[in-house]
Design an enzyme around this catalytic site. Structure first.
Site, mmCIF file in Angstrom:
data_model
loop_
_atom_site.group_PDB
_atom_site.id
_atom_site.type_symbol
_atom_site.label_atom_id
_atom_site.label_comp_id
_atom_site.label_asym_id
_atom_site.label_seq_id
_atom_site.Cartn_x
_atom_site.Cartn_y
_atom_site.Cartn_z
ATOM 1 N N THR A 97 0.723 -1.137 0.048
ATOM 2 C CA THR A 97 -0.024 0.054 -0.164
ATOM 3 C C THR A 97 0.957 1.117 0.039
ATOM 4 O O THR A 97 1.607 1.431 0.968
ATOM 5 C CB THR A 97 -0.918 0.032 1.174
ATOM 6 N N LYS A 172 -7.268 1.704 -3.057
ATOM 7 C CA LYS A 172 -6.981 0.868 -1.867
ATOM 8 C C LYS A 172 -6.843 1.829 -0.763
ATOM 9 O O LYS A 172 -7.451 1.432 0.320
ATOM 10 C CB LYS A 172 -5.494 0.378 -1.962
#
Length: 289
Positions: A97, A172
């Site tokens: 991420t 995300k």
């Protein structure tokens, strides 16, 4: 032709992804700075690489699951990084991420070396990875995304193509924003119900059967276990996703002149809520805290 797949980063999620991939045909190379993590991966059927350059040279596809932007750059950049050491035509699947800017920067770097990079952040956690039930977001050039789809089959129940490099990172972060905001409300709801004598299990049964049902409700206890796992591995507070990802969400929003007051409040309150509940459950379940 046999494809050699590799996983770089054997934390909670990366280790589970490697275990899943090792159940499929073909070899799975792994790399991590933690020797104990490499030993566990070897027990699970993976092959530890001597170092990152040797892994890169031997791999056609590399999943990168390291903790943050700096770690991603250290793995991909430089004379010993994946971009320089993978063979032309290789494919990097970036599951860390990271910020949209980092994803775009790394995609350009790989393209300069004749390597494809597709953002592939996942949602579902380690249990879903081992079951092959992850959601994988795919961001990148069309041709590379099509190549990436086949390599997601072992890990994913579904994939969503978000657009060019940088877009999967944003999706995300939005996923994390919604998840952690709901999780924060759930901790508060547990506290409220408890104050009037309602057991956690009763509240969770009710929430799971009604309009408040969610992944956080259905997997209640996940963040207790994850918090304790991070404690055992000495993961700094700022490196934990409920801190790191919300901070990055707020940075991206600020870059686009957008206020996210709910995200800001959640970022302030959620770490303490997770810590208190994890510590309390460890004590009440007979742990040592």
């Amino acid at each position: 032709m046999t494809t050699t797949t590799a996983v770089v980063g054997l934390g909670n999620l990366g280790a589970a992804m490697a275990r899943r991939l090792a159940t499929r045909p073909g070899s799975v190379l792994v790399h991590d700075t933690d020797a104990a993590a490499l030993e566990r991966a070897a027990e699970d059927g993976c092959t530890p690489a001597d170092d990152l350059p040797s892994l890169a040279a031997a791999s056609d596809v590399v999943w990168v699951v390291v903790p943050d932007d700096d770690a991603v750059r250290s793995v991909l950049k430089g004379p010993d990084g994946l971009a320089a050491r993978m063979g032309e035509g290789g494919l990097v699947l970036l599951s860390s991420t990271v910020s949209p800017g980092t994803a775009q920067e790394m995609a350009r770097l790989c393209a300069e070396h004749g390597i494809g990079l597709v953002e592939a952040p996942v949602s579902g956690g380690a249990d879903a990875a081992e079951a092959g039930e992850l959601l994988v977001l795919l961001g990148g050039a069309d041709a590379d995304v099509e190549r990436a789809r086949e390599h997601c089959a072992a890990l994913a129940r579904s994939t969503v193509v978000t657009g060019p490099a940088g877009t999967a990172a944003v999706v995300k972060l939005c996923n994390q924003y919604v998840l952690f905001t709901g999780l924060g409300a759930l901790y508060e709801a547990v506290d409220l119900a408890g104050r009037v004598g309602v057991e956690e299990s009763v509240l969770l049964e009710a929430l799971a059967g009604g309009t408040a049902r969610s992944w956080a409700v259905e997997t209640w206890g996940f963040y207790d276990r994850l918090s304790r796992d991070y404690d055992e591995r000495d993961v700094a507070e700022e490196g934990r996703p409920w801190v790191k990802d919300l901070a990055e969400t707020l940075r991206v929003a600020s870059d686009h002149d957008l206020e996210l007051p709910t995200a800001r409040t959640t970022a302030e309150l959620l770490p303490g809520a997770i810590r208190r509940h994890a510590d309390h459950k460890t004590t009440t379940d007979g742990g040592t805290r």
